[in-house]
Design a protein around this motif. Structure first.
Motif, PDB file in Angstrom:
ATOM      1  N   MET A 124       0.821  -1.216   0.000  1.00  0.00           N
ATOM      2  CA  MET A 124       0.000   0.000   0.000  1.00  0.00           C
ATOM      3  C   MET A 124       0.854   1.264   0.000  1.00  0.00           C
ATOM      4  SD  MET A 124      -1.499  -0.582   3.831  1.00  0.00           S
ATOM      5  CE  MET A 124      -2.723   0.695   3.768  1.00  0.00           C
ATOM      6  N   ASP A 125       0.202   2.404  -0.277  1.00  0.00           N
ATOM      7  CA  ASP A 125       0.899   3.685  -0.314  1.00  0.00           C
ATOM      8  C   ASP A 125       0.963   4.305   1.075  1.00  0.00           C
ATOM      9  OD1 ASP A 125       0.967   3.291  -2.970  1.00  0.00           O
ATOM     10  OD2 ASP A 125      -0.305   4.987  -3.536  1.00  0.00           O
ATOM     11  N   ALA A 126       1.903   5.240   1.212  1.00  0.00           N
ATOM     12  CA  ALA A 126       2.098   5.857   2.520  1.00  0.00           C
ATOM     13  C   ALA A 126       1.181   7.059   2.741  1.00  0.00           C
ATOM     14  CB  ALA A 126       3.549   6.302   2.655  1.00  0.00           C
ATOM     15  N   ASP A 127       0.493   7.489   1.681  1.00  0.00           N
ATOM     16  CA  ASP A 127      -0.211   8.770   1.794  1.00  0.00           C
ATOM     17  C   ASP A 127      -1.668   8.629   2.248  1.00  0.00           C
ATOM     18  OD1 ASP A 127      -1.269   7.606  -0.403  1.00  0.00           O
ATOM     19  OD2 ASP A 127      -0.598   9.102  -1.847  1.00  0.00           O
ATOM     20  N   LEU A 128      -2.018   7.417   2.731  1.00  0.00           N
ATOM     21  CA  LEU A 128      -3.382   7.124   3.209  1.00  0.00           C
ATOM     22  C   LEU A 128      -4.435   7.213   2.114  1.00  0.00           C
ATOM     23  CD1 LEU A 128      -3.439   8.706   6.798  1.00  0.00           C
ATOM     24  CD2 LEU A 128      -3.279   6.307   6.168  1.00  0.00           C
ATOM     25  N   GLN A 129      -3.992   7.160   0.857  1.00  0.00           N
ATOM     26  CA  GLN A 129      -4.976   7.060  -0.228  1.00  0.00           C
ATOM     27  C   GLN A 129      -5.508   5.637  -0.301  1.00  0.00           C
ATOM     28  OE1 GLN A 129      -2.891   8.851  -3.666  1.00  0.00           O
ATOM     29  NE2 GLN A 129      -4.733  10.091  -3.868  1.00  0.00           N
ATOM     30  N   ASP A 130      -4.760   4.717   0.310  1.00  0.00           N
ATOM     31  CA  ASP A 130      -5.217   3.336   0.422  1.00  0.00           C
ATOM     32  C   ASP A 130      -5.658   3.151   1.868  1.00  0.00           C
ATOM     33  OD1 ASP A 130      -4.243   3.055  -2.150  1.00  0.00           O
ATOM     34  OD2 ASP A 130      -2.319   2.276  -1.475  1.00  0.00           O
ATOM     35  N   ALA A 189      -7.948   0.291 -10.803  1.00  0.00           N
ATOM     36  CA  ALA A 189      -7.293  -0.599  -9.837  1.00  0.00           C
ATOM     37  C   ALA A 189      -6.148   0.139  -9.161  1.00  0.00           C
ATOM     38  CB  ALA A 189      -6.761  -1.830 -10.543  1.00  0.00           C
ATOM     39  N   ARG A 190      -6.044  -0.007  -7.855  1.00  0.00           N
ATOM     40  CA  ARG A 190      -4.921   0.584  -7.137  1.00  0.00           C
ATOM     41  C   ARG A 190      -3.873  -0.505  -6.945  1.00  0.00           C
ATOM     42  NH1 ARG A 190      -4.509   5.722  -5.909  1.00  0.00           N
ATOM     43  NH2 ARG A 190      -3.224   5.023  -4.190  1.00  0.00           N
ATOM     44  N   ASP A 191      -2.684  -0.086  -6.531  1.00  0.00           N
ATOM     45  CA  ASP A 191      -1.683  -1.102  -6.202  1.00  0.00           C
ATOM     46  C   ASP A 191      -1.864  -1.539  -4.754  1.00  0.00           C
ATOM     47  OD1 ASP A 191      -0.564  -1.099  -8.670  1.00  0.00           O
ATOM     48  OD2 ASP A 191       0.983   0.355  -8.194  1.00  0.00           O
ATOM     49  N   LYS A 238      -8.227  11.648  -1.106  1.00  0.00           N
ATOM     50  CA  LYS A 238      -7.081  12.502  -1.444  1.00  0.00           C
ATOM     51  C   LYS A 238      -5.926  12.214  -0.498  1.00  0.00           C
ATOM     52  CE  LYS A 238      -9.532  16.289  -3.543  1.00  0.00           C
ATOM     53  NZ  LYS A 238     -10.143  17.575  -3.360  1.00  0.00           N
ATOM     54  N   ARG A 239      -4.692  12.446  -0.969  1.00  0.00           N
ATOM     55  CA  ARG A 239      -3.541  12.140  -0.106  1.00  0.00           C
ATOM     56  C   ARG A 239      -3.520  13.081   1.102  1.00  0.00           C
ATOM     57  NH1 ARG A 239       1.808  12.192  -0.673  1.00  0.00           N
ATOM     58  NH2 ARG A 239       2.039  10.752  -2.411  1.00  0.00           N
ATOM     59  N   VAL A 240      -3.036  12.560   2.277  1.00  0.00           N
ATOM     60  CA  VAL A 240      -3.113  13.345   3.506  1.00  0.00           C
ATOM     61  C   VAL A 240      -2.129  14.508   3.538  1.00  0.00           C
ATOM     62  CG1 VAL A 240      -4.091  11.822   5.226  1.00  0.00           C
ATOM     63  CG2 VAL A 240      -1.679  11.587   4.618  1.00  0.00           C
TER      64      VAL A 240
HETATM   65 MG    MG Z   1      -0.975   8.816  -3.648  1.00  0.00          MG
END
Ligand code: MG
Ligand code: UDP
Length: 319
Positions: A95-101, A160-162, A204-206
């Motif tokens: 997952m991504d670090a920006d809390l988009q996931d 699809a997200r990663d 949206k990213r945090v």
């Molecule tokens: Mg992102």
């Protein structure tokens, strides 16, 4: 029964602001899962800000956190691969670090995988809308998915997200694909296994900014096409055949016209137009071949996908 381990792999590039927020969220989620052991793998993809420092501080506070730091920025695909190689869990999430996931989807994903009656090997996520994204970007993204799904064998899901959770078996399969040009969305699909898709609204990213520009996204799309289909090469060949047929018909028409009406040599403007058109198409087709050739060239050099500068084991040695 021994506790099952879930590894969460997070690639981080300049995420000093998002990481502490991300850690809080993931902590909250796993506090509610006492039967699960967490292994958080943070991959610092050669960040230029204080990401590595933040990661080290987190590691000192919480021994469940492991990390690797690259010698330079190798890109998210490389970071994901390194994280997967490093992960030891029975289940592995990327997952991504920006809390988009949203981490709060993890318990639901785990439940689906652990449920032996359903037989899923992976739970993947897709966003149902593209809120907060420039419309032109959404348009091209949609067009990309339409085209690549038509011309390639692997199936890529629009939106699809990663962000996905996989069984150890699927992770091991992914790790066998050691190609240098990595297009994960296609690789996930290539290895097969049963995937359950869950949907969520775009978030949206945090903090911080997205690293994707329009140009880098276009390059990424091109990479996906070259990595997963050779249809453009066939297209070039078909175009060649089509032009031969047209030329053949034109020759016959001109010969017939000359025999019937005498010699009507009319102007070279039409000639120049045809010359430009044909040489343009030739260059275009050469370009297509060039794309595949360049990828083959990079692939056969067998360079490592990433280079590690530091891991949590090094920081232990120094103490
Ligand atoms: Mg992102
Ligand atoms: N990322 C990375 N290396 C890069 C670019 C991005 O590891 O060269 C990470 C980034 O830190 C984030 C994730 O990949 O955790 C997704 O990046 P971003 O949010 O910029 O992409 P978007 O969500 O806009 O698709």
């Amino acid at each position: 029964m021994a506790k099952e381990t879930v590894s969460v792999v997070v690639s981080c590039y300049n995420e000093e602001k998002s990481l502490p927020l991300f850690y809080d969220e993931i902590n909250k989620v796993f506090e509610k899962l006492p039967k699960i052991k967490l292994e958080l793998i943070l991959v610092d993809d050669g960040s230029k800000d204080k990401t590595l420092e933040v990661i080290k501080n987190l590691h000192n506070e919480d021994s469940r956190i492991r990390f690797l730091s690259f010698s330079r920025n190798f890109g998210k695909e490389a970071a994901m691969y390194a994280g997967l190689e490093y992960a030891t869990g029975d289940y592995v999430a990327v997952m991504d670090a920006d809390l988009q996931d949203p981490p709060n989807l993890l318990p639901k994903m785990l439940e689906i995988l652990m449920d032996s009656s359903t037989n899923f090997d992976s739970v993947a996520t897709r966003r149902v809308n593209r809120v907060g994204e420039p419309p032109i970007r959404s348009f091209f993204a949609r067009a990309f998915y339409k085209i690549i799904n038509k011309i390639s064998d692997v199936e890529l899901v629009d939106g699809a997200r990663d962000y996905r959770l996989m069984t150890r078996q699927m992770v091991d399969a992914l790790l066998q694909l050691k190609e240098y040009n990595r297009f994960s969305k296609g690789l996930f699909s290539f290895v097969g296994f049963n995937t359950k898709w869950i949907e969520y609204e775009n978030v949206k990213r945090v903090a911080g900014e997205t690293k994707w520009s329009f140009i880098s996204l276009s390059k990424y799309a091109l990479e996906g096409i070259v990595a997963f289909t050779t249809a453009p090469l066939t297209f070039a060949a078909l175009l060649g055949i089509l032009f031969c047929i047209i030329a053949f018909i034109m020759i016959i028409v001109i010969i017939a016209k000359t025999l019937i009406f005498g010699d009507p040599t009319s102007g070279w403007p039409s000639m120049i137009c045809i010359l430009f058109l044909v040489s343009g198409i030739q260059l275009f087709c050469l370009g297509i071949i060039g794309e595949y050739l360049s990828k083959t060239y990079l692939e056969c050099k067998k360079r490592p996908i990433y280079i590690i500068k530091e891991t949590e084991k090094d920081s232990k040695k120094k103490e």
